[in-house]
Scaffold this motif. Sequence first.
Motif, PDB file in Angstrom:
ATOM      1  N   ARG A 103       0.817  -1.204   0.000  1.00 20.83           N
ATOM      2  CA  ARG A 103       0.000   0.000   0.000  1.00 20.83           C
ATOM      3  C   ARG A 103       0.855   1.260   0.000  1.00 20.83           C
ATOM      4  NH1 ARG A 103      -3.864   0.141   4.951  1.00 20.83           N
ATOM      5  NH2 ARG A 103      -4.599  -1.846   4.186  1.00 20.83           N
ATOM      6  N   ASN A 104       1.966   1.209   0.718  1.00 24.80           N
ATOM      7  CA  ASN A 104       2.848   2.377   0.806  1.00 24.80           C
ATOM      8  C   ASN A 104       3.976   2.334  -0.216  1.00 24.80           C
ATOM      9  OD1 ASN A 104       1.839   3.910   3.278  1.00 24.80           O
ATOM     10  ND2 ASN A 104       2.053   1.858   4.088  1.00 24.80           N
ATOM     11  N   ARG A 105       3.944   1.305  -1.041  1.00 24.91           N
ATOM     12  CA  ARG A 105       4.986   1.113  -2.072  1.00 24.91           C
ATOM     13  C   ARG A 105       6.389   1.187  -1.498  1.00 24.91           C
ATOM     14  NH1 ARG A 105       1.358   4.275  -5.213  1.00 24.91           N
ATOM     15  NH2 ARG A 105       0.143   2.884  -6.525  1.00 24.91           N
ATOM     16  N   VAL A 106       6.621   0.437  -0.442  1.00 27.72           N
ATOM     17  CA  VAL A 106       7.978   0.370   0.092  1.00 27.72           C
ATOM     18  C   VAL A 106       8.480  -1.072   0.000  1.00 27.72           C
ATOM     19  CG1 VAL A 106       7.591   2.296   1.697  1.00 27.72           C
ATOM     20  CG2 VAL A 106       7.308  -0.054   2.487  1.00 27.72           C
ATOM     21  N   ASP A 107       9.793  -1.232  -0.005  1.00 27.38           N
ATOM     22  CA  ASP A 107      10.399  -2.560  -0.085  1.00 27.38           C
ATOM     23  C   ASP A 107      10.210  -3.310   1.231  1.00 27.38           C
ATOM     24  OD1 ASP A 107      11.224  -1.876  -2.570  1.00 27.38           O
ATOM     25  OD2 ASP A 107      13.317  -1.499  -2.011  1.00 27.38           O
ATOM     26  N   ILE A 108      10.179  -4.618   1.126  1.00 28.59           N
ATOM     27  CA  ILE A 108      10.075  -5.427   2.339  1.00 28.59           C
ATOM     28  C   ILE A 108      10.908  -6.693   2.177  1.00 28.59           C
ATOM     29  CG2 ILE A 108       7.900  -6.447   1.497  1.00 28.59           C
ATOM     30  CD1 ILE A 108       7.080  -6.638   4.545  1.00 28.59           C
ATOM     31  N   VAL A 109      11.589  -7.071   3.254  1.00 23.28           N
ATOM     32  CA  VAL A 109      12.312  -8.342   3.272  1.00 23.28           C
ATOM     33  C   VAL A 109      11.537  -9.253   4.202  1.00 23.28           C
ATOM     34  CG1 VAL A 109      14.430  -9.522   3.975  1.00 23.28           C
ATOM     35  CG2 VAL A 109      14.559  -7.323   2.784  1.00 23.28           C
ATOM     36  N   SER A 110      11.117 -10.380   3.666  1.00 21.85           N
ATOM     37  CA  SER A 110      10.265 -11.263   4.435  1.00 21.85           C
ATOM     38  C   SER A 110      10.497 -12.691   3.965  1.00 21.85           C
ATOM     39  CB  SER A 110       8.817 -10.824   4.215  1.00 21.85           C
ATOM     40  OG  SER A 110       7.972 -11.908   4.009  1.00 21.85           O
ATOM     41  N   GLN A 111      10.445 -13.622   4.895  1.00 24.00           N
ATOM     42  CA  GLN A 111      10.668 -15.006   4.503  1.00 24.00           C
ATOM     43  C   GLN A 111       9.786 -15.868   5.384  1.00 24.00           C
ATOM     44  OE1 GLN A 111      14.283 -16.854   5.826  1.00 24.00           O
ATOM     45  NE2 GLN A 111      14.657 -17.719   3.806  1.00 24.00           N
ATOM     46  N   GLU A 112       8.905 -16.594   4.746  1.00 16.89           N
ATOM     47  CA  GLU A 112       7.949 -17.389   5.513  1.00 16.89           C
ATOM     48  C   GLU A 112       8.689 -18.406   6.393  1.00 16.89           C
ATOM     49  OE1 GLU A 112       4.976 -19.160   3.085  1.00 16.89           O
ATOM     50  OE2 GLU A 112       3.834 -19.877   4.813  1.00 16.89           O
ATOM     51  N   GLY A 113       8.373 -18.352   7.688  1.00 14.02           N
ATOM     52  CA  GLY A 113       8.965 -19.327   8.609  1.00 14.02           C
ATOM     53  C   GLY A 113      10.471 -19.208   8.773  1.00 14.02           C
ATOM     54  N   GLY A 114      11.045 -18.113   8.289  1.00 13.47           N
ATOM     55  CA  GLY A 114      12.497 -17.954   8.360  1.00 13.47           C
ATOM     56  C   GLY A 114      12.981 -17.631   9.768  1.00 13.47           C
TER      57      GLY A 114
END
Length: 306
Positions: A154-165
């Motif tokens: 929604r805010n057009r920002v980058d995200i680092v995410s990893q399921e269950g990481g």
Amino acid sequence: APERRSWLDKLRAGLRKTGSSIAQVFTGTQIDDALYEELEEALLMADAGVAATEFLLTDLKRRVKEAKSTDPVQVKGLLVEAITELLQPLEKGLEVGTHTPTVIMVAGVNGAGKTTTIGKLTRHLADAGQRVLLAAADTFRAAAREQLLVWADRNRVDIVSQEGGDPAAVTFDAVQAGRARGCDVVIADTAGRLATQLHLMEELRKVKRVIGKAMDTAPHEVLLVVDGNTGQNALSQVKAFDEALGLTGLVVTKLDGTAKGGVLAAIALWSRQRHSPVPVYFIGVGEKLEDLQTFQAREFAQALLS
Ligand code: GDP
């Protein structure tokens, strides 16, 4: 500005639940022991806690003596002054820009309003032209990660995410990515609940350590989000998280419609007795984007007694 007025109205309306009982104390004609006893009770009811209540009463009596006040309305004004002075050191804006990126680690128990606050803060920074990257390090709660992904989108920002990481690994990657991409701010969301508080604090300490490995001056801010509506519980959380992590700032949410707004006085007294005060960067006065506001001691004190 109309926007500012509307949040003040909201704060005032919200704190009326806290305030009416305190303001009530000053509707009589006399300043006597009964008034002070009533005030003590009202401050305790508002969750100011025993220490801050005693502190304020002593300070108020000194002011009343000095001003030779005989009018309860005037005494009420002196209480606004006493509360304002106690709260003033909490008043400080969050500064970014000294580091590239400024790394902000955000902690808080589930339900405190952490994800909402990160969303609001991201928007606030993005609007100010800052390039923000989010790290979804609450990898235990799938919903938290999804909520953050929605916010990022929604805010057009980058995200680092990893399921269950691994939370520390996700944060490490995010800080590295933030540096490589020349981001201004990296905001790391962290877990709000694990099997035990000990486990939670251990994990958060690890995340903090790993942030320092990815960037040796970081984290630059360790923020705790607490639910103002939980009163003295919020203060216990502040103490526990500070002991484990060393906090640099607080966000107190849900101050709209709480009867426990006095907790800010308790937090202020705690902060005052600490080697360096921990400011309240923002307060939450609603669920909408514009409902994250900077903390203003005098306005808060006035709202508390309106
Ligand atoms: P988290 O579990 O700490 O990430 O909490 P969330 O961000 O999911 O928030 C929990 C609930 O509190 C949600 O329904 C939010 O909309 C609500 N909330 C957050 N901040 C505020 C606030 O300042 N005022 C009010 N009234 N609700 C809030």
